[in-house]
Scaffold this active site. Structure first.
Site, short mmCIF file in Angstrom:
data_model
loop_
_atom_site.label_atom_id
_atom_site.label_comp_id
_atom_site.label_asym_id
_atom_site.label_seq_id
_atom_site.Cartn_x
_atom_site.Cartn_y
_atom_site.Cartn_z
CG ASP A 79 -2.05 1.02 1.04
OD1 ASP A 79 -3.02 0.69 0.33
OD2 ASP A 79 -1.96 2.15 1.57
CD GLN A 80 3.29 4.95 -3.46
OE1 GLN A 80 2.61 5.07 -4.47
NE2 GLN A 80 4.61 4.82 -3.51
#
Length: 202
Positions: A79-80
């Site tokens: 995830d970012q």
């Protein structure tokens, strides 16, 4: 033909629909299956004390969705989250929001909280958080409009509404951090981990 870099008896799965993350892994010579997950991210984000923790929890939750289906595999969740001046940015919903995001980021430094987690046999066995720092130039509205016209809806798949691997690089004044981490997957730490786990050959 067998992969010369990888042990085929130790399967690797990416719990993501991201074509960019998959291309990063494949370009490094990895063979990996893709199993996208459907996760309600908002409760996790709201409960996290900061964006880095939220990214790690989201990555872990995505990988955990596949625990029962693939207990022996090495499952990667990623995830970012983009943070600028204390504000978190998600992927833009449309090109109008993409333009708004780029205007908010121009002339400022932002951090990409980029999380990667590996689970196996129902347990998290490794996690990593990279924090690349980038600064957009003080670009004009006209440049932003031209950029979005050129890239179109491809920018909707990335936080920040830019693709560094394309003409989006022209938006930037400085870039600090591993290129793969900026694209959404910290590759060098992952390769070290996979070698330690004998998924990749030393």
């Amino acid at each position: 033909m067998p992969n010369p870099f990888q042990d085929a008896t130790r399967p690797l799965i990416l719990a993501s629909a991201s074509a960019t993350r998959l291309s990063v892994l494949q370009a490094a010579g990895l063979e990996i299956s893709v199993r996208p997950t459907n996760l309600d991210e908002m409760p996790i984000k709201r409960a996290a004390p900061d964006a880095g923790t939220a990214a790690l929890r989201l990555a872990e939750a995505k990988a955990a969705c596949l625990d029962e289906l693939n207990p022996d595999a090495f499952v990667l969740g990623a995830d970012q989250i983009l943070v600028c001046d204390g504000r978190s940015f998600d992927k833009p919903a449309d090109l109008a929001e993409a333009a708004s995001h780029l205007r908010a980021l121009r002339g400022r430094e932002h951090i990409l909280q980029t999380a990667l987690v590996c689970r196996r046999d129902g347990e998290t066995i490794w996690s990593h958080l990279a924090q690349p720092r980038l600064r957009l130039r003080a670009v004009s509205d006209r440049f932003i409009d031209r950029y979005l016209m050129e890239e179109g809806e491809r920018v909707l798949s990335s936080v920040g509404a830019y693709r560094l691997e394309g003409p989006g690089i022209q938006l930037f004044e400085t870039v600090q951090g591993e290129h793969a981490a900026i694209l959404g997957l910290p590759l060098l730490p992952l390769l070290d981990f996979l070698r330690a786990q004998r998924v990749l050959l030393s």
